[in-house]
Design a protein around this motif. Structure first.
Motif, PDB file in Angstrom:
ATOM      1  N   LEU A 168       0.960  -1.138   0.142  1.00 46.67           N
ATOM      2  CA  LEU A 168       0.005   0.054  -0.001  1.00 46.67           C
ATOM      3  C   LEU A 168       0.902   1.280   0.055  1.00 46.67           C
ATOM      4  O   LEU A 168       0.719   2.169  -0.857  1.00 46.67           O
ATOM      5  N   GLU A 169       1.802   1.161   0.986  1.00 45.29           N
ATOM      6  CA  GLU A 169       2.845   2.410   0.733  1.00 45.29           C
ATOM      7  C   GLU A 169       3.427   2.541  -0.546  1.00 45.29           C
ATOM      8  O   GLU A 169       3.569   3.806  -1.001  1.00 45.29           O
ATOM      9  N   ARG A 172       0.976   4.050  -2.839  1.00 45.98           N
ATOM     10  CA  ARG A 172       0.643   5.315  -2.546  1.00 45.98           C
ATOM     11  C   ARG A 172       1.699   6.397  -3.136  1.00 45.98           C
ATOM     12  O   ARG A 172       1.332   7.381  -3.784  1.00 45.98           O
ATOM     13  N   ARG A 175       1.124   6.392  -6.893  1.00 46.32           N
ATOM     14  CA  ARG A 175      -0.234   7.284  -7.142  1.00 46.32           C
ATOM     15  C   ARG A 175       0.073   8.810  -7.164  1.00 46.32           C
ATOM     16  O   ARG A 175      -0.034   9.577  -8.064  1.00 46.32           O
ATOM     17  N   THR A 202      -7.249  -3.189  -4.981  1.00 45.57           N
ATOM     18  CA  THR A 202      -7.205  -1.996  -3.907  1.00 45.57           C
ATOM     19  C   THR A 202      -7.343  -0.703  -4.570  1.00 45.57           C
ATOM     20  O   THR A 202      -6.143  -0.527  -5.393  1.00 45.57           O
ATOM     21  N   ILE A 204      -6.802   3.305  -4.482  1.00 49.29           N
ATOM     22  CA  ILE A 204      -6.186   4.182  -3.676  1.00 49.29           C
ATOM     23  C   ILE A 204      -6.609   5.543  -4.292  1.00 49.29           C
ATOM     24  O   ILE A 204      -6.469   5.806  -5.604  1.00 49.29           O
ATOM     25  N   ASP A 208      -4.827   9.376  -0.363  1.00 46.15           N
ATOM     26  CA  ASP A 208      -4.306   8.172   0.203  1.00 46.15           C
ATOM     27  C   ASP A 208      -5.018   7.226   1.028  1.00 46.15           C
ATOM     28  O   ASP A 208      -4.582   6.256   1.216  1.00 46.15           O
ATOM     29  N   SER A 209      -6.485   7.571   0.730  1.00 48.52           N
ATOM     30  CA  SER A 209      -7.230   6.574   1.260  1.00 48.52           C
ATOM     31  C   SER A 209      -7.315   5.331   0.626  1.00 48.52           C
ATOM     32  O   SER A 209      -7.487   5.490  -0.840  1.00 48.52           O
ATOM     33  N   VAL A 210      -7.774   4.276   1.118  1.00 43.88           N
ATOM     34  CA  VAL A 210      -8.391   2.927   0.453  1.00 43.88           C
ATOM     35  C   VAL A 210      -9.850   3.387   0.119  1.00 43.88           C
ATOM     36  O   VAL A 210     -10.674   3.283   0.951  1.00 43.88           O
ATOM     37  N   SER A 213     -11.872  -2.102  -1.586  1.00 39.75           N
ATOM     38  CA  SER A 213     -10.905  -3.373  -1.726  1.00 39.75           C
ATOM     39  C   SER A 213     -11.910  -4.324  -2.351  1.00 39.75           C
ATOM     40  O   SER A 213     -13.059  -4.721  -1.596  1.00 39.75           O
TER      41      SER A 213
END
Ligand code: CTP
Ligand code: CA
Length: 236
Positions: A168-169, A172, A175, A202, A204, A208-210, A213
């Motif tokens: 995820l990081e 981000r 993105r 997932t 994004i 930065d929020s999800v 999913s």
């Protein structure tokens, strides 16, 4: 707003989707490619068309049969672009009139700097072959740099990082680097994500929020993507 269409509908919107994997020539009979089947991108295009959008689908290499539904759909125009450079040209031409751009294609990061005009031969070779590769242009970054008002731009990222949080990081950062409104991330490996019917995505968002999913068929993943795009465009 009585003029607003029902939530999730895309009627009157022009959507550009890219799908499949590019192939970069080594010589007249060989190429550097990747394992993208095109299934997820084509599912995104078909789902948009079913929601009422007018869809331009630019495809690199896709597995056999994957395009059937898109080819038959009256609201989808299919165009072929085999290499990263051809894909870049097609997107540069089509993106300026698109309300939404979804870059699901697996674009080569490098191309052979000087492809051979004749078939390479082992004859006279010394047991190794060296190819010089040069970076291709970043189509998505160019598209976001030229973004017009009201345009929504979505990128995809296939990542092998097995740890959820680290993935995820990484996503981000990607993105932000690409400047997209939504990055759709999936975990891939030799036995995961490719040539399969199912996918886990997932989404994004720019904060930065999800946003969502989803694990399911590639069509279900595509529907979740359009739900997220519609919510974003409606300011929900
Ligand atoms: N992309 C693109 N042009 C390129 C490479 C990638 O438009 N030359 C797009 C892909 O279609 C995808 C997004 O950028 O929507 C992310 O691709 P990815 O390969 O994950 O990103 P890269 O910036 O190439 O980073 P990496 O080094 O991880 O491959
Ligand atoms: Ca890449």
């Amino acid at each position: 707003d009585v003029l607003r269409q029902p939530a999730g509908r895309l009627s009157g919107l022009r959507v550009l989707v890219t799908a499949g994997g590019t192939r970069e020539a080594i010589d007249p009979v060989r190429y550097i490619g990747n394992r993208s089947s095109g299934r997820q991108g084509v599912a995104v295009a078909v789902a948009a068309a079913e929601r009422g959008a007018d869809v331009a689908l630019v495809v690199a290499h896709v597995d056999s049969g994957v395009l059937d539904e898109a080819d038959a759909h009256p609201s989808i125009t299919v165009e072929h672009a085999g290499t990263a450079a051809q894909l870049a040209d097609a997107v540069a031409r089509l993106a300026p009139t698109a309300d939404v751009v979804v870059m699901a294609a697996a674009v080569a990061d490098y191309r052979v700097a000087d492809p051979s005009q004749i078939k390479l031969s082992k004859e006279g070779g010394g047991g190794t072959l060296q190819l010089t590769l040069e970076e291709t242009s970043d189509i998505l970054a160019a598209t976001t740099a030229a973004r017009r008002d009201g345009q929504t731009i979505v990128g995809f990222a296939a990542e092998t990082e097995p740890d959820h949080d680290a993935r995820l990081e990484r996503a981000r950062r990607k993105r932000a680097r690409k400047g997209v409104d939504i990055l759709a991330v999936n975990e891939v490996g030799w036995t995961k994500g490719f040539e399969t019917v199912d996918n886990a995505l997932t989404l994004i968002g720019a904060d930065d929020s999800v946003l969502a999913s989803v694990a399911g068929t590639k069509r279900e993943a595509a529907e979740a993507l359009w739900d997220a795009v519609s919510a974003l465009r409606d300011g929900r």
